[in-house]
Scaffold this motif. Sequence first.
Motif, mmCIF file in Angstrom:
data_model
loop_
_atom_site.group_PDB
_atom_site.id
_atom_site.type_symbol
_atom_site.label_atom_id
_atom_site.label_comp_id
_atom_site.label_asym_id
_atom_site.label_seq_id
_atom_site.Cartn_x
_atom_site.Cartn_y
_atom_site.Cartn_z
ATOM 1 N N ASN A 115 -58.505 -23.863 10.481
ATOM 2 C CA ASN A 115 -59.014 -25.011 9.742
ATOM 3 C C ASN A 115 -60.531 -25.041 9.699
ATOM 4 O O ASN A 115 -61.127 -25.373 8.672
ATOM 5 N N GLY A 148 -62.276 -32.117 8.306
ATOM 6 C CA GLY A 148 -61.421 -31.062 8.841
ATOM 7 C C GLY A 148 -62.144 -30.233 9.882
ATOM 8 O O GLY A 148 -61.575 -29.857 10.916
ATOM 9 N N TRP A 188 -62.814 -32.557 13.067
ATOM 10 C CA TRP A 188 -61.557 -32.831 13.774
ATOM 11 C C TRP A 188 -61.101 -31.614 14.575
ATOM 12 O O TRP A 188 -60.670 -31.726 15.720
ATOM 13 N N ASN A 189 -61.197 -30.461 13.971
ATOM 14 C CA ASN A 189 -60.661 -29.261 14.621
ATOM 15 C C ASN A 189 -61.609 -28.657 15.643
ATOM 16 O O ASN A 189 -61.178 -27.855 16.473
ATOM 17 N N GLN A 217 -54.497 -34.324 9.247
ATOM 18 C CA GLN A 217 -54.604 -33.813 10.606
ATOM 19 C C GLN A 217 -53.714 -34.595 11.563
ATOM 20 O O GLN A 217 -53.062 -34.017 12.441
#
Length: 202
Positions: free
Chosen positions: A56, A78, A81-82, A162
């Motif tokens: 991601n 994204g 978050w990852n 997510q």
Amino acid sequence: MTTRRRLLLALGSWVAGFAAQAQTTPKPIDLPEFTRQRMQHQRIIGLTLGGYALANIAASGIAASRTTGETRYFHRMGVYWNLVNLGIAGFGLLGARKQAGQESLAEAVKEHENMKQVLLLNAGLDVAYLMGGTYLIERANRPTEISRRDQLRGFGKAVIVQGGFLLAFDVVNYLIFKNRDKQQQQLIQATEHGVGVVLPIR
């Protein structure tokens, strides 16, 4: 077929496969094998989450630099978050390594129950993420948020995507751990102490 649809199809197949594994009736095992299975599963969780996070970060990092507006904010979230997911995965893998070695039955049962509690807690947080993402999208429709509409919508949709993945991930892994309860009971019943002494239910 778009890239997003392919990703969703792959995720669906993955979830279905794990769900089928979770429903398989476990065979009787001894304590070392029970511990080995838990540690192996924890490593798989860490590696899967870490691989998902890296994919991601790479994909969203590239996409964020090539898109604009709502889509750009979607991919930015994204990445953010990852990066957190990657840190969690790394921490989990380190924890699995530290647990190597001999365990007593009480310790093995405690670790098994702790993992179930952690996964249930995570699933609850995942539902909160979905609600939070929905709130951001709803807020973007307010007249007072015109200047931030793209950002709120992009971030909101990313949080829903997510959070949805993590909810499926945590629920499936909880079911796999829950399916091992029968093996745990077999191990407890094989001791002279019984459930009252070694099962640390909190």
